[in-house]
Write an enzyme that holds these catalytic residues in place. Sequence first.
Site, PDB file in Angstrom:
ATOM      1  N   ARG A  86       0.822  -1.211   0.000  1.00 39.27           N
ATOM      2  CA  ARG A  86       0.000   0.000   0.000  1.00 39.27           C
ATOM      3  C   ARG A  86       0.856   1.261   0.000  1.00 39.27           C
ATOM      4  NH1 ARG A  86      -5.477  -1.637   2.036  1.00 39.27           N
ATOM      5  NH2 ARG A  86      -6.007   0.542   2.299  1.00 39.27           N
ATOM      6  N   PRO A 136      -5.590  -2.000   6.910  1.00 42.16           N
ATOM      7  CA  PRO A 136      -5.787  -1.384   8.229  1.00 42.16           C
ATOM      8  C   PRO A 136      -6.944  -2.031   9.002  1.00 42.16           C
ATOM      9  CG  PRO A 136      -5.457   0.293   6.551  1.00 42.16           C
ATOM     10  CD  PRO A 136      -5.621  -1.012   5.826  1.00 42.16           C
ATOM     11  N   GLY A 185       3.064   8.000  -1.150  1.00 42.10           N
ATOM     12  CA  GLY A 185       2.868   8.998  -2.203  1.00 42.10           C
ATOM     13  C   GLY A 185       2.096  10.193  -1.667  1.00 42.10           C
ATOM     14  N   LYS A 186       1.036   9.919  -0.929  1.00 42.29           N
ATOM     15  CA  LYS A 186       0.234  11.013  -0.370  1.00 42.29           C
ATOM     16  C   LYS A 186       0.999  11.741   0.737  1.00 42.29           C
ATOM     17  CE  LYS A 186      -3.691  10.660  -2.683  1.00 42.29           C
ATOM     18  NZ  LYS A 186      -4.339  11.724  -3.434  1.00 42.29           N
ATOM     19  N   TYR A 234       0.783   4.250  -2.538  1.00 43.83           N
ATOM     20  CA  TYR A 234      -0.306   5.214  -2.348  1.00 43.83           C
ATOM     21  C   TYR A 234      -0.103   6.028  -1.057  1.00 43.83           C
ATOM     22  CZ  TYR A 234      -5.157   6.908  -1.976  1.00 43.83           C
ATOM     23  OH  TYR A 234      -6.290   7.682  -1.870  1.00 43.83           O
ATOM     24  N   VAL A 288     -17.472  -0.817  -1.090  1.00 45.85           N
ATOM     25  CA  VAL A 288     -18.891  -0.511  -1.306  1.00 45.85           C
ATOM     26  C   VAL A 288     -19.303  -0.894  -2.730  1.00 45.85           C
ATOM     27  CG1 VAL A 288     -20.626   1.316  -1.408  1.00 45.85           C
ATOM     28  CG2 VAL A 288     -18.930   1.331   0.425  1.00 45.85           C
TER      29      VAL A 288
END
Length: 311
Positions: free
Chosen positions: A140, A270, A146-147, A143, A186
């Site tokens: 992960r 998580p 990266g953020k 991402y 979702v």
Amino acid sequence: MRILVTGGAGFVGSHLIDRLMEQGHEVVCLDNFYTGTKRNILQWLDNPYFEMIRHDITEPIRIEVDQIYHLACPASPVHYQFNPVKTVKTSMMGTLNMLGLAKRVKARFLLASTSEVYGDPDVHPQTEEYRGNVNPIGIRACYDEGKRIAETLSFDYHRQNGVDIRVARIFNTFGPRMLENDGRVVSNFIAQSLRGVPLTVYGDGSQTRSFCYVSDLVEGLMRLMNGEHTGPINLGNPGEYTILELAQKIQGMVNPEAEIIFKPLPQDDPKQRQPDITRAKTYLGWEPSVPLEQGLKLTIQDFSDRISSAT
Ligand code: NAD
Ligand code: UDP
Ligand code: UDP
């Protein structure tokens, strides 16, 4: 105002563009259509106040704008892990280019960061002070890290070059226009139950998430952009559910006959996630107003229309 939305053909970006266009702004959408689609912005393509530029933000670009909502980046684990090096480039080089642009044209810049900067959190619920628990070498990380670097770049452009920044840490958001093959929970559960195939719960389903309906999120992003608080600010719905509860809820709403099956839990998934939104309430006067069931109903309707028109 002339407003740039990077990633504007994606899920959140296209809902944001709808609101900005309705408010009478001029909107420029930059997107490389990696996970976005023209269908999401179809209604604006002929509007003279709307401009679509097919562009990869890892390459520089010169345009003149007043505000930049920087959303371009794949958000679903399936898509951001498909080409992880590209995901890092998008967050790092893409954000650098957009900050360089903001500096040159003196535009206010809002970064769509994520609750993923908290990693697998050992503080619950997550406040903005919490520094996170990210595995820098896991699947992960492209991402999450990266953020994190995108946040670092934003604050350094702010301190070093006086760029007017806003940083939103967005928690799980859902709604119409999510891709059917998006891979997020979702959209997977809704598409699976509509198609009559088993709902795939990863692990034992005891991990939690908090789900925000997209219209609430867009309202929060716009308040942050137009307010005085730099952030980072958590934007999310504090209602927390286990993934099994979510599966059962969607099963009950769409197809009580649908089966729920269990699949292996992905690495570094998580265990829990819930936003503390005290800052958003205090500084933006914002809190979500759409209950989960109502948001799910609207999303199920949209998926149902798309899936039935495709068959
Ligand atoms: P999305 O995948 O639907 O949209 C991302 C958009 O960015 C797509 O249109 C894609 O084509 C475009 N894009 C990707 N790489 C690009 C590149 N190199 N150049 C140009 N365009 C590029 O995802 P989303 O759910 O709409 O998320 C939007 C933003 O919000 C992302 O930055 C994401 O990290 C952030 N976010 C979303 C959530 C969520 O639950 N939806 C949660 C946290 C953060
Ligand atoms: N940049 C861009 N559009 C602009 C201004 C800058 O894409 O209108 C890019 C620029 O090419 C560079 C990055 O943003 O790669 C950072 O720009 P900055 O001016 O901060 O740094 P420099 O160009 O001095 O390295
Ligand atoms: N998940 C699941 N089944 C699916 C897709 C996801 O059980 O078909 C789980 C996933 O393991 C995670 C949670 O749902 O625990 C949320 O996953 P998503 O990819 O939507 O978002 P993120 O993990 O990035 O919060």
